[in-house]
Design an enzyme around this catalytic site. Structure first.
Site, mmCIF file in Angstrom:
data_model
loop_
_atom_site.group_PDB
_atom_site.id
_atom_site.type_symbol
_atom_site.label_atom_id
_atom_site.label_comp_id
_atom_site.label_asym_id
_atom_site.label_seq_id
_atom_site.Cartn_x
_atom_site.Cartn_y
_atom_site.Cartn_z
ATOM 1 N N LYS A 118 -1.453 -16.758 47.898
ATOM 2 C CA LYS A 118 -1.323 -18.208 48.099
ATOM 3 C C LYS A 118 -0.695 -18.872 46.857
ATOM 4 O O LYS A 118 0.246 -19.634 46.977
ATOM 5 C CB LYS A 118 -2.702 -18.844 48.380
ATOM 6 N N ARG A 165 -11.893 -24.707 52.635
ATOM 7 C CA ARG A 165 -12.420 -23.336 52.730
ATOM 8 C C ARG A 165 -13.645 -23.281 53.635
ATOM 9 O O ARG A 165 -14.192 -22.183 53.837
ATOM 10 C CB ARG A 165 -12.810 -22.839 51.333
ATOM 11 N N ARG A 187 -4.624 -7.865 38.890
ATOM 12 C CA ARG A 187 -3.952 -9.156 38.639
ATOM 13 C C ARG A 187 -4.163 -9.647 37.203
ATOM 14 O O ARG A 187 -5.244 -9.600 36.659
ATOM 15 C CB ARG A 187 -4.510 -10.190 39.621
ATOM 16 N N ARG A 242 -8.714 -12.857 35.405
ATOM 17 C CA ARG A 242 -9.719 -13.826 35.808
ATOM 18 C C ARG A 242 -11.092 -13.168 35.829
ATOM 19 O O ARG A 242 -11.219 -12.030 36.260
ATOM 20 C CB ARG A 242 -9.383 -14.381 37.195
ATOM 21 N N ARG A 250 -16.363 -12.271 47.351
ATOM 22 C CA ARG A 250 -15.433 -13.334 47.766
ATOM 23 C C ARG A 250 -14.853 -13.049 49.153
ATOM 24 O O ARG A 250 -14.637 -13.956 49.945
ATOM 25 C CB ARG A 250 -14.320 -13.491 46.727
#
Ligand code: AMP
Length: 215
Positions: free
Chosen positions: A13, A88, A127, A160, A171
């Site tokens: 996203k 969300r 990431r 992160r 998540r």
């Protein structure tokens, strides 16, 4: 153009938003980014949000809704906006509908990025983000030229805190339980566009722009 970018964590996203905001000349509003900024500034909201984010849980709806309501009132949103990671929950979607009525505007489309969970886990665990410009890298698939340093701005790269394997699994579960039902909500409104998020960012972005062509 008034858009929502939806999809599970790691589906791209944020990466797609970087291109779309320039293409449509609209502000990119990422609630995750807003929370991370609040955390780094140690604001009241940041301190509260951190407790939820570090556990892979959603920040409570009333806090998140208020944040978005105030953001959408700002002048730069008059020309449109790109919401990334909001709404969300069904509560947030209903609140957003009310905010938009209050602003006398409506959504053009809801973009739903889709990818297998195996792809998402692989992406998120590798990431890396630039601490200065936010550019996204991947340890294996898109490494920086110099380890730990952003190619574009020289900023230092970091992982992160919520990108660990354990937190990702939580998540994804939260996504299944609380966010996926939104697809039905927007399907009923008839403005969902499904996009392959398992490919490269430029392919996904082109698909989005092509499909939005008629808007
Ligand atoms: P993201 O950068 O979109 O992956 O968001 C990172 C984290 O911020 C999420 O795992 C949630 O804890 C929190 N967050 C972001 N957006 C929302 C939202 N719309 N509602 C509740 N929590 C959110």
């Amino acid at each position: 153009m008034r858009l929502i970018l939806m999809g599970p964590p790691g589906v791209g996203k944020g990466s797609c938003a970087e291109y779309l905001k320039t293409h449509y000349d609209i502000p990119h509003i990422s609630t995750g980014e807003m929370f991370r900024e609040a955390i780094s500034k140690q604001t009241e909201i940041g301190i509260l949000a951190k407790v939820y984010i570090d556990q892979g849980k959603l920040v409570p709806d009333d806090i998140t809704n208020e944040l978005v309501k105030e953001r959408l009132k700002l002048d730069d949103c008059k020309k449109g906006f790109l919401l990334d990671g909001y709404p969300r929950t069904i509560n947030q979607a209903e609140k957003l509908d009310k905010i938009l009525v209050g602003l006398n505007t409506k959504l053009d489309a809801v973009i739903n990025l889709v990818a297998d969970y195996q792809v998402l886990v692989e992406r998120i665990t590798g990431r890396l983000l630039c601490s200065q410009c936010g550019k996204v890298y991947h340890i294996k698939n898109m490494p920086p030229k110099v380890e730990g340093v952003c190619d574009d701005c020289g900023g230092s790269l970091y992982q992160r805190k919520d990108d660990t394997y354990e937190t990702i699994m939580k998540r994804l579960k939260v996504y299944e339980q609380q966010t996926k039902p939104l697809l039905e909500y927007y399907n009923e409104q008839g403005n969902i566009i499904n996009i392959n998020g398992a490919t490269t960012v430029s392919v996904s972005v082109n698909e989005i722009i092509n499909k939005l062509g008629g808007y």
